[in-house]
Motif scaffolding. Structure first.
Motif, PDB file in Angstrom:
ATOM      1  N   VAL A   5       0.734  -1.390   0.366  1.00  0.00           N
ATOM      2  CA  VAL A   5       0.262  -0.179  -0.296  1.00  0.00           C
ATOM      3  C   VAL A   5       1.086   0.883   0.401  1.00  0.00           C
ATOM      4  CG1 VAL A   5      -1.616   1.197   0.948  1.00  0.00           C
ATOM      5  CG2 VAL A   5      -1.675  -1.322   1.220  1.00  0.00           C
ATOM      6  N   ARG A   6       1.200   1.804  -1.210  1.00  0.00           N
ATOM      7  CA  ARG A   6       1.057   2.828  -1.155  1.00  0.00           C
ATOM      8  C   ARG A   6       0.977   4.767  -1.117  1.00  0.00           C
ATOM      9  NH1 ARG A   6       6.445   2.981  -5.739  1.00  0.00           N
ATOM     10  NH2 ARG A   6       4.836   1.898  -7.489  1.00  0.00           N
ATOM     11  N   LEU A  16      -4.252   6.263  -0.265  1.00  0.00           N
ATOM     12  CA  LEU A  16      -3.811   4.363   0.461  1.00  0.00           C
ATOM     13  C   LEU A  16      -4.203   3.869  -1.258  1.00  0.00           C
ATOM     14  CD1 LEU A  16      -4.266   4.104   3.729  1.00  0.00           C
ATOM     15  CD2 LEU A  16      -1.824   4.722   3.406  1.00  0.00           C
ATOM     16  N   THR A  17      -2.938   3.399  -2.214  1.00  0.00           N
ATOM     17  CA  THR A  17      -3.058   2.924  -3.264  1.00  0.00           C
ATOM     18  C   THR A  17      -2.403   1.286  -3.266  1.00  0.00           C
ATOM     19  OG1 THR A  17      -3.064   4.634  -4.439  1.00  0.00           O
ATOM     20  CG2 THR A  17      -2.805   2.907  -5.511  1.00  0.00           C
ATOM     21  N   TYR A  18      -3.232   0.004  -3.105  1.00  0.00           N
ATOM     22  CA  TYR A  18      -2.971  -0.863  -2.760  1.00  0.00           C
ATOM     23  C   TYR A  18      -2.124  -1.541  -4.023  1.00  0.00           C
ATOM     24  CZ  TYR A  18      -3.200  -6.509  -2.224  1.00  0.00           C
ATOM     25  OH  TYR A  18      -2.837  -7.457  -1.950  1.00  0.00           O
ATOM     26  N   GLU A  19      -0.668  -2.114  -4.427  1.00  0.00           N
ATOM     27  CA  GLU A  19      -0.524  -2.163  -5.963  1.00  0.00           C
ATOM     28  C   GLU A  19       0.732  -2.948  -5.615  1.00  0.00           C
ATOM     29  OE1 GLU A  19       1.743   1.729  -6.755  1.00  0.00           O
ATOM     30  OE2 GLU A  19       0.462   2.286  -5.961  1.00  0.00           O
ATOM     31  N   GLU A  20       0.969  -3.718  -6.835  1.00  0.00           N
ATOM     32  CA  GLU A  20       2.387  -4.630  -6.395  1.00  0.00           C
ATOM     33  C   GLU A  20       3.700  -3.856  -7.304  1.00  0.00           C
ATOM     34  OE1 GLU A  20       2.058  -8.042  -6.733  1.00  0.00           O
ATOM     35  OE2 GLU A  20      -0.071  -7.387  -5.862  1.00  0.00           O
ATOM     36  N   ILE A  21       4.682  -4.131  -6.315  1.00  0.00           N
ATOM     37  CA  ILE A  21       5.697  -3.226  -6.891  1.00  0.00           C
ATOM     38  C   ILE A  21       6.993  -4.491  -6.330  1.00  0.00           C
ATOM     39  CG2 ILE A  21       5.457  -1.279  -5.482  1.00  0.00           C
ATOM     40  CD1 ILE A  21       7.366  -2.731  -3.154  1.00  0.00           C
ATOM     41  N   GLY A  92       7.469   1.793   5.628  1.00  0.00           N
ATOM     42  CA  GLY A  92       7.461   0.736   4.432  1.00  0.00           C
ATOM     43  C   GLY A  92       6.376  -1.054   5.562  1.00  0.00           C
ATOM     44  N   CYS A  93       6.108  -0.723   5.625  1.00  0.00           N
ATOM     45  CA  CYS A  93       5.204  -2.247   6.490  1.00  0.00           C
ATOM     46  C   CYS A  93       4.112  -2.238   5.873  1.00  0.00           C
ATOM     47  CB  CYS A  93       5.300  -1.892   8.043  1.00  0.00           C
ATOM     48  SG  CYS A  93       6.731  -1.622   8.612  1.00  0.00           S
ATOM     49  N   TYR A  94       3.596  -1.564   5.533  1.00  0.00           N
ATOM     50  CA  TYR A  94       2.326  -1.904   4.540  1.00  0.00           C
ATOM     51  C   TYR A  94       2.820  -3.122   3.923  1.00  0.00           C
ATOM     52  CZ  TYR A  94      -0.744   0.907   7.555  1.00  0.00           C
ATOM     53  OH  TYR A  94      -1.740   1.861   8.148  1.00  0.00           O
ATOM     54  N   ALA A  95       2.811  -4.137   3.512  1.00  0.00           N
ATOM     55  CA  ALA A  95       3.899  -4.193   2.162  1.00  0.00           C
ATOM     56  C   ALA A  95       3.264  -6.062   2.806  1.00  0.00           C
ATOM     57  CB  ALA A  95       4.571  -4.518   2.152  1.00  0.00           C
ATOM     58  N   ALA A  96       3.377  -6.840   1.708  1.00  0.00           N
ATOM     59  CA  ALA A  96       3.640  -8.577   2.183  1.00  0.00           C
ATOM     60  C   ALA A  96       4.786  -9.350   2.786  1.00  0.00           C
ATOM     61  CB  ALA A  96       2.857  -8.890   0.820  1.00  0.00           C
ATOM     62  N   ARG A 298      -9.374  -6.772  12.324  1.00  0.00           N
ATOM     63  CA  ARG A 298      -8.711  -6.941  11.451  1.00  0.00           C
ATOM     64  C   ARG A 298      -9.376  -7.282  10.232  1.00  0.00           C
ATOM     65  NH1 ARG A 298      -9.140 -10.412  15.890  1.00  0.00           N
ATOM     66  NH2 ARG A 298      -7.612 -11.829  16.656  1.00  0.00           N
ATOM     67  N   ALA A 299      -8.431  -6.515   9.262  1.00  0.00           N
ATOM     68  CA  ALA A 299      -8.146  -6.292   7.534  1.00  0.00           C
ATOM     69  C   ALA A 299      -7.380  -6.986   6.521  1.00  0.00           C
ATOM     70  CB  ALA A 299      -8.537  -5.091   7.887  1.00  0.00           C
ATOM     71  N   LYS A 300      -7.570  -6.702   5.374  1.00  0.00           N
ATOM     72  CA  LYS A 300      -6.932  -7.403   4.307  1.00  0.00           C
ATOM     73  C   LYS A 300      -6.228  -6.123   4.634  1.00  0.00           C
ATOM     74  CE  LYS A 300      -7.286 -11.827   3.726  1.00  0.00           C
ATOM     75  NZ  LYS A 300      -6.242 -12.909   4.930  1.00  0.00           N
ATOM     76  N   LEU A 301      -4.447  -6.180   3.865  1.00  0.00           N
ATOM     77  CA  LEU A 301      -3.929  -5.506   2.953  1.00  0.00           C
ATOM     78  C   LEU A 301      -4.673  -4.238   1.899  1.00  0.00           C
ATOM     79  CD1 LEU A 301      -1.392  -4.082   3.463  1.00  0.00           C
ATOM     80  CD2 LEU A 301      -0.498  -5.188   2.145  1.00  0.00           C
ATOM     81  N   ALA A 302      -5.449  -4.976   1.419  1.00  0.00           N
ATOM     82  CA  ALA A 302      -6.181  -3.844   0.021  1.00  0.00           C
ATOM     83  C   ALA A 302      -6.833  -3.390   1.043  1.00  0.00           C
ATOM     84  CB  ALA A 302      -6.873  -4.743  -0.508  1.00  0.00           C
ATOM     85  N   GLU A 303      -7.555  -3.803   2.076  1.00  0.00           N
ATOM     86  CA  GLU A 303      -8.592  -2.540   3.233  1.00  0.00           C
ATOM     87  C   GLU A 303      -8.085  -1.841   3.913  1.00  0.00           C
ATOM     88  OE1 GLU A 303     -12.464  -5.979   3.770  1.00  0.00           O
ATOM     89  OE2 GLU A 303     -10.630  -6.097   4.553  1.00  0.00           O
ATOM     90  N   ALA A 304      -7.033  -0.674   3.432  1.00  0.00           N
ATOM     91  CA  ALA A 304      -5.674  -0.256   4.649  1.00  0.00           C
ATOM     92  C   ALA A 304      -7.133   1.031   4.646  1.00  0.00           C
ATOM     93  CB  ALA A 304      -4.635   0.214   4.078  1.00  0.00           C
ATOM     94  N   ALA A 305      -7.358   1.603   3.667  1.00  0.00           N
ATOM     95  CA  ALA A 305      -8.204   2.922   3.715  1.00  0.00           C
ATOM     96  C   ALA A 305      -9.603   3.117   4.346  1.00  0.00           C
ATOM     97  CB  ALA A 305      -8.168   3.106   2.075  1.00  0.00           C
TER      98      ALA A 305
END
Length: 324
Positions: A5-6, A16-21, A92-96, A298-305
């Motif tokens: 999440v960047r 807060l944008t969920y994406e692949e890096i 840097g922590c909002y990442a798999a 508890r939530a999934k990373l994609a739900e950060a917003a």
């Protein structure tokens, strides 16, 4: 490619944008960690809005995580693949998965799960330095804890009660007040309905407090001074209502030669031995049951917003974690 999440521009939760890096191999002195749990903290919103400036845009949000070491960089000898670790890191922590300096990671004991570690590292180590280093709470002290039903407040109230303090908390609703009572508060003030300065004087018979722990900031800082005994200390460790600006030192003398401090965790963990001591003290009080941790969301990373919206809306209590 790794999910993350960047933040590409400062703003509300929608940035807060969920994406692949891409994630490179760990560099010298680094660990690669497959994250299993990610802590959510109010400080995350400060970086997202630009209240705290990130080194550059875009950046990966998040300041706390836990997981398993999958690779180590050159020069790393204290960790190996398979170790369970947790850490507080500047972003840097909002990442798999992520690379993290070995210098800031701590190994997790058997009694602390990854999920529990992600819920306590930042908040719990903050409480450790608040109670033992910013001001050393002792038996017989009376303390005031703002936002006592929040993530830091619940840990702080329990731990302070264990140390023998009388704990006064503030909360915004009766439900939160009851939660604070269940977690160490002897008295709870409903700040939306009551003047907390008057209530502190009433509760203490006019004696007031040795220390006030204020993570709210702008809305409470001056009134917090009025809750202190002569030579008392205000510890401002957050600014949920906005930053404290243009603070007038002249307010301290007539109120009894008061002290004010604005500490940060980085100062108290700057040396490896300090970090290890704070983490060890935290793990001991949690694993022994002195401090009980409740993960209420508890939530999934994609739900950060959505998680940030709930956090800023003061809809959360206790700990919130994200999972990849």
């Amino acid at each position: 490619m790794v999910a993350a999440v960047r933040v590409h521009r400062y703003g509300g939760p929608e940035v807060l944008t969920y994406e692949e890096i891409d994630l490179p191999a760990p560099g010298p002195g680094e660990l690669r960690v497959r994250q299993t749990a990610i802590g959510v903290n109010y400080i995350d919103t400060y970086f997202r809005t630009g209240h705290y400036q990130a080194p550059a845009l875009p950046f990966i949000a998040g300041n706390e995580g836990a997981g398993e070491v999958t690779a180590v960089g050159e020069g790393v000898t204290a960790f190996k693949p398979g170790d369970r670790v947790a850490y507080v890191a500047a972003l840097g922590c909002y990442a798999a998965e992520r690379n993290v300096p070995a210098a800031i990671a701590v190994k997790l004991p058997d009694g602390i799960s990854d999920e529990l570690a992600a819920a306590i590292m930042l908040k719990g180590m903050t409480v450790e330095y608040l109670l033992h280093r910013s001001y050393k709470v002792k038996r017989g002290d009376t303390i005031l804890v703002h936002a006592a039903a929040g993530g830091v407040g619940l840990i702080l109230s329990q731990w302070a009660k264990h140390l023998g303090a009388t704990v006064i908390g503030t909360a915004g609703s009766e439900a939160k007040a009851e939660l604070a009572r269940q977690n160490g508060c002897d008295h709870v003030i409903l700040y939306r309905q009551e003047n907390f300065v008057d209530r502190v004087r009433e509760i203490t018979g006019g004696q007031k407090c040795e220390v006030v722990y204020d993570g709210v900031g702008k809305d409470t800082v001056v009134q917090s001074l009025d809750c202190l005994k002569p030579l008392g200390m205000l510890v401002n460790f957050g600014s949920a209502s906005g930053p404290v600006e243009n603070f007038n030192l002249g307010l301290l003398a007539p109120r009894g030669s008061l002290y004010v401090t604005r500490p940060t965790l980085n100062t108290f963990t700057a040396k490896r031995e300090w970090l290890d001591e704070i983490a060890r003290n935290l793990f001991e009080v949690v694993s022994s049951g002195v401090v009980k941790i409740t993960i209420n969301k508890r939530a999934k990373l994609a739900e950060a917003a959505d998680v940030h919206r709930a956090l800023e809306g003061r809809e959360t209590t206790g700990a919130t974690i994200l999972t990849p």
